[in-house]
Motif scaffolding. Structure first.
Motif, PDB file in Angstrom:
ATOM      1  N   GLU A  28       0.825  -1.211   0.000  1.00 33.84           N
ATOM      2  CA  GLU A  28       0.000   0.000   0.000  1.00 33.84           C
ATOM      3  C   GLU A  28       0.861   1.263   0.000  1.00 33.84           C
ATOM      4  N   GLN A  29       2.013   1.198   0.676  1.00 35.43           N
ATOM      5  CA  GLN A  29       2.846   2.381   0.855  1.00 35.43           C
ATOM      6  C   GLN A  29       3.791   2.649  -0.321  1.00 35.43           C
ATOM      7  N   VAL A  30       4.305   1.595  -0.946  1.00 35.24           N
ATOM      8  CA  VAL A  30       5.324   1.807  -1.980  1.00 35.24           C
ATOM      9  C   VAL A  30       4.884   1.346  -3.366  1.00 35.24           C
ATOM     10  N   GLY A  31       3.766   0.651  -3.459  1.00 34.43           N
ATOM     11  CA  GLY A  31       3.220   0.269  -4.756  1.00 34.43           C
ATOM     12  C   GLY A  31       4.146  -0.617  -5.561  1.00 34.43           C
ATOM     13  N   ASP A  32       4.275  -0.278  -6.849  1.00 42.34           N
ATOM     14  CA  ASP A  32       5.039  -1.113  -7.769  1.00 42.34           C
ATOM     15  C   ASP A  32       6.542  -1.060  -7.515  1.00 42.34           C
ATOM     16  N   ASP A  33       7.000  -0.146  -6.670  1.00 40.89           N
ATOM     17  CA  ASP A  33       8.429  -0.092  -6.361  1.00 40.89           C
ATOM     18  C   ASP A  33       8.869  -1.250  -5.472  1.00 40.89           C
ATOM     19  N   LEU A  34       7.907  -1.974  -4.874  1.00 36.74           N
ATOM     20  CA  LEU A  34       8.250  -3.119  -4.028  1.00 36.74           C
ATOM     21  C   LEU A  34       8.668  -4.285  -4.922  1.00 36.74           C
ATOM     22  N   LEU A  35       9.949  -4.649  -4.839  1.00 40.00           N
ATOM     23  CA  LEU A  35      10.476  -5.735  -5.659  1.00 40.00           C
ATOM     24  C   LEU A  35      10.267  -7.097  -5.007  1.00 40.00           C
TER      25      LEU A  35
END
Length: 315
Positions: free
Chosen positions: A222-229
């Motif tokens: 929820e906090q970082v979206g698609d940047d979460l690898l």
């Protein structure tokens, strides 16, 4: 390929830097780890026994490093005229990863099974008269003069928080992994990095750490979206290793996460022109802001317009 690990203090970025470096080394890949954190703990995280590593710190030998790297570049008159942002040009001494040159043989030592360079600690003589980023000048110059290729890895454990943006060092990487815990404080550094990185087109990927369940993972998404690898879960193996007696092997999920990090790095094409453009831009910023006055010279003249970065420069 050049990789930075950043994050809030205590997020586990040094642990992740070490795990990733060790995984690369055990695969047979050429890898160099660099401890660029004000708290110098990467050697121990790599498996060093805590005694003297025997690697002269880069920060204590910056003048010698400048003399070596400037080579016969006619645009750099002296070590005093060379600052940490001075880009290479024709005549500069360029480096191959883990070469047999003077810089590597002097400053690299094995920590566990990983070659390591260290910037050095912030000591009493620095208090009140220097900032830690001055010690990172050796790392910045090293990366600027390094000609590395696919399958060669330089992993840098950076200073905590958003301090890396106090210099142009943050632009010297192919990919930056931001280690974030599933807390509001944990993702606050991510927001700072995201905003600065977007301004310069810097790629960041978030690595969740200390994830204990689905609620933690959902919070990060929820906090970082698609940047979460990817994310790592609590690791009994890491805890036992930190206590000096590793038991068993790294857990399968965490091992898979490290493999995803490598895949992300390997899929990132090197853009030599952009790397060099960032180096020149930050050099000119520093020249205008303070370095011209400090050296009494026009340091914009150090930029070689005919220098072609990358493997071709080795010729």
């Amino acid at each position: 390929m050049r990789i930075a690990f950043v994050g809030k203090g205590g997020s586990g970025k040094t642990t992740l830097s070490a795990l990733f470096s060790r995984q690369l080394a055990r695969s047979g890949a050429p890898v160099l780890a660099i401890d660029g954190d004000i708290n110098q703990h990467l050697a121990e995280a790599l498996g060093h026994d805590g005694g003297d590593l025997g690697a002269p710190p880069l920060g204590a030998h910056l003048d010698d490093i400048k003399d070596f790297l400037r080579g016969t570049n006619p645009r750099i008159a002296s070590r005093e005229a060379m600052i940490k942002t001075t880009p290479p040009g024709r005549g500069s001494r360029l480096l191959r990863p883990l070469g047999d040159d003077e810089l590597h043989t002097r400053h690299v030592r094995l920590a566990g099974d990983v070659p390591l360079m260290v910037t050095g600690e912030f000591d009493e003589s620095d208090l009140g008269v220097a900032c830690y980023h001055s010690k990172l000048g050796g790392v910045e110059l090293y990366l600027s003069h390094l000609v590395d290729g696919p399958g060669e890895y330089v992993v840098v454990d950076m200073t905590a928080g958003a301090d890396a943006f106090a210099s142009g060092l943050f632009t010297r990487f192919d990919l930056t992994f931001l280690v974030a815990e599933p807390t509001r404080k944990g993702v606050s550094v991510y927001r700072q990095y995201r905003d600065h990185a977007r301004e310069f087109g810097i790629r960041i990927a978030v690595v969740g750490n200390k994830v204990t369940g689905e609620d933690d993972l959902l919070f990060l998404k929820e906090q970082v979206g698609d940047d979460l690898l990817t994310h790592l879960v609590h690791s009994p193996w890491v805890r036992s290793a930190e206590q000096g007696s590793p038991q068993g092997e790294l857990e399968p999920h965490n091992l898979h996460a490290l493999n995803l990090l490598r895949e992300a790095v390997d899929s990132r094409p090197r853009d030599w022109a952009t790397l060099h453009r960032h180096a020149v831009d930050f050099h000119l910023r520093n020249a205008r802001a303070w370095a011209d006055r400090a050296t009494g010279q026009d340091l914009a003249a150090q930029v070689d317009p005919d220098f072609v970065p990358g493997p071709a420069a080795l010729d």
